[in-house]
Scaffold this motif. Structure first.
Motif, short mmCIF file in Angstrom:
data_model
loop_
_atom_site.label_atom_id
_atom_site.label_comp_id
_atom_site.label_asym_id
_atom_site.label_seq_id
_atom_site.Cartn_x
_atom_site.Cartn_y
_atom_site.Cartn_z
N MET A 1 73.99 59.93 38.55
CA MET A 1 74.57 61.05 37.87
C MET A 1 75.51 61.60 38.21
O MET A 1 76.12 61.68 39.34
N GLY A 2 76.70 61.66 37.25
CA GLY A 2 77.92 61.87 37.56
C GLY A 2 78.08 63.34 37.94
O GLY A 2 77.36 64.28 37.86
N GLY A 3 79.51 63.61 38.36
CA GLY A 3 79.64 64.98 38.87
C GLY A 3 79.87 66.02 37.83
O GLY A 3 79.56 67.22 38.14
N ILE A 4 80.23 65.83 36.42
CA ILE A 4 80.23 66.79 35.59
C ILE A 4 78.90 67.17 35.46
O ILE A 4 78.59 68.56 35.29
N GLN A 5 77.91 66.26 35.22
CA GLN A 5 76.65 66.72 34.88
C GLN A 5 76.12 67.56 36.00
O GLN A 5 75.38 68.38 35.81
N ALA A 6 76.14 67.05 37.35
CA ALA A 6 75.57 67.63 38.50
C ALA A 6 76.17 69.18 38.62
O ALA A 6 75.71 70.14 38.86
N MET A 7 77.61 69.29 38.15
CA MET A 7 78.33 70.67 38.39
C MET A 7 77.88 71.57 37.31
O MET A 7 77.23 72.67 37.89
N LYS A 8 77.47 71.03 36.10
CA LYS A 8 76.80 72.17 35.11
C LYS A 8 75.50 72.34 35.56
O LYS A 8 75.05 73.47 35.32
N SER A 9 74.91 71.63 36.18
CA SER A 9 73.48 71.96 36.45
C SER A 9 73.54 73.06 37.54
O SER A 9 72.55 73.88 37.76
N ILE A 10 74.49 72.52 38.86
CA ILE A 10 74.66 73.77 39.91
C ILE A 10 74.90 75.00 39.26
O ILE A 10 74.35 75.93 39.63
N LEU A 11 75.90 74.87 38.27
CA LEU A 11 76.40 76.34 37.81
C LEU A 11 75.48 77.01 36.83
O LEU A 11 75.59 78.26 36.80
N ARG A 12 74.49 76.14 36.23
CA ARG A 12 73.33 76.95 35.56
C ARG A 12 72.67 77.76 36.65
O ARG A 12 72.22 78.83 36.09
N GLU A 13 72.22 77.21 37.71
CA GLU A 13 71.37 77.85 38.70
C GLU A 13 72.14 78.94 39.41
O GLU A 13 71.52 79.97 40.02
N ALA A 14 73.45 78.77 39.77
CA ALA A 14 74.28 79.18 40.55
C ALA A 14 75.41 79.54 39.87
O ALA A 14 76.74 78.97 40.29
N PRO A 15 75.78 80.74 38.94
CA PRO A 15 77.09 80.48 38.45
C PRO A 15 78.37 80.95 39.25
O PRO A 15 79.28 80.74 38.59
N SER A 16 78.00 81.35 40.40
CA SER A 16 79.20 81.76 41.09
C SER A 16 79.50 80.73 42.04
O SER A 16 80.35 80.62 43.15
N ALA A 17 78.82 79.59 41.88
CA ALA A 17 79.28 78.36 42.90
C ALA A 17 80.79 78.12 42.78
O ALA A 17 81.30 78.13 41.57
N THR A 18 81.30 77.75 44.11
CA THR A 18 82.73 77.28 43.89
C THR A 18 82.63 75.80 44.27
O THR A 18 82.20 75.28 45.10
N ILE A 19 82.96 75.12 43.17
CA ILE A 19 83.41 73.61 43.10
C ILE A 19 84.50 73.29 42.84
O ILE A 19 85.25 73.50 41.81
N VAL A 20 85.28 72.24 43.64
CA VAL A 20 86.36 71.75 43.65
C VAL A 20 86.32 70.17 43.39
O VAL A 20 85.55 69.54 43.97
N VAL A 21 86.84 69.75 42.24
CA VAL A 21 86.88 68.26 41.81
C VAL A 21 87.62 67.59 42.62
O VAL A 21 88.98 67.75 42.75
N CYS A 22 87.20 66.24 42.92
CA CYS A 22 88.30 65.27 43.82
C CYS A 22 88.04 64.06 42.87
O CYS A 22 87.05 63.61 42.92
N SER A 23 88.99 63.63 42.29
CA SER A 23 89.18 62.71 41.33
C SER A 23 90.65 61.92 41.33
O SER A 23 91.54 62.43 41.92
#
Length: 122
Positions: A60-82
């Motif tokens: 599972m890629g980062g964008i899909q994981a990020m969307k899933s995390i943010l659905r459950e925790a909209p205030s999550a702070t995620i920084v992409v490393c790419s």
């Protein structure tokens, strides 16, 4: 109280680099994950203050994981490393809710500057 970070990258070398950077600060590394599925599980378990998220990973890629995390925790702070060559993916990640991005290869000062910028209390 130290701030808590989840490091997500399929490359052990990159996880180790980020681990070393955070370990030298007041951040506590609560978990590491090598794919999006592990990232979601670790986020649910540890509820970190920050997630560093790679984009291209197996299972599972980062964008899909990020969307899933943010659905459950909209205030999550995620920084992409790419990698720089993945500019379109970085834009997709920002549009999906990433707070900022760090381009690989990165310098310690660059990582800490972005982290400080996205985690400063309003």
């Amino acid at each position: 109280m130290s701030k808590r970070v989840l490091i997500v990258d399929d490359a052990l070398f990159m996880r180790t680099m980020l681990h070393d950077i955070f370990e030298s600060t007041d951040w506590q590394i609560v978990a590491e994950a090598e794919n999006g599925e592990q990232a979601i599980a670790a986020y649910k378990e540890f509820q970190p203050d920050l997630v560093t998220m790679d984009l291209v990973m197996p299972e599972m890629g980062g964008i899909q994981a990020m969307k899933s995390i943010l659905r459950e925790a909209p205030s999550a702070t995620i920084v992409v490393c790419s990698a720089l060559g993945q500019k379109n993916l970085i834009l997709d990640a920002i549009n999906a809710g990433a707070k900022d991005f760090i381009v690989k290869p990165f310098q310690r000062s660059q990582v800490l500057e972005v982290v400080e910028r996205v985690t400063i209390e309003p």
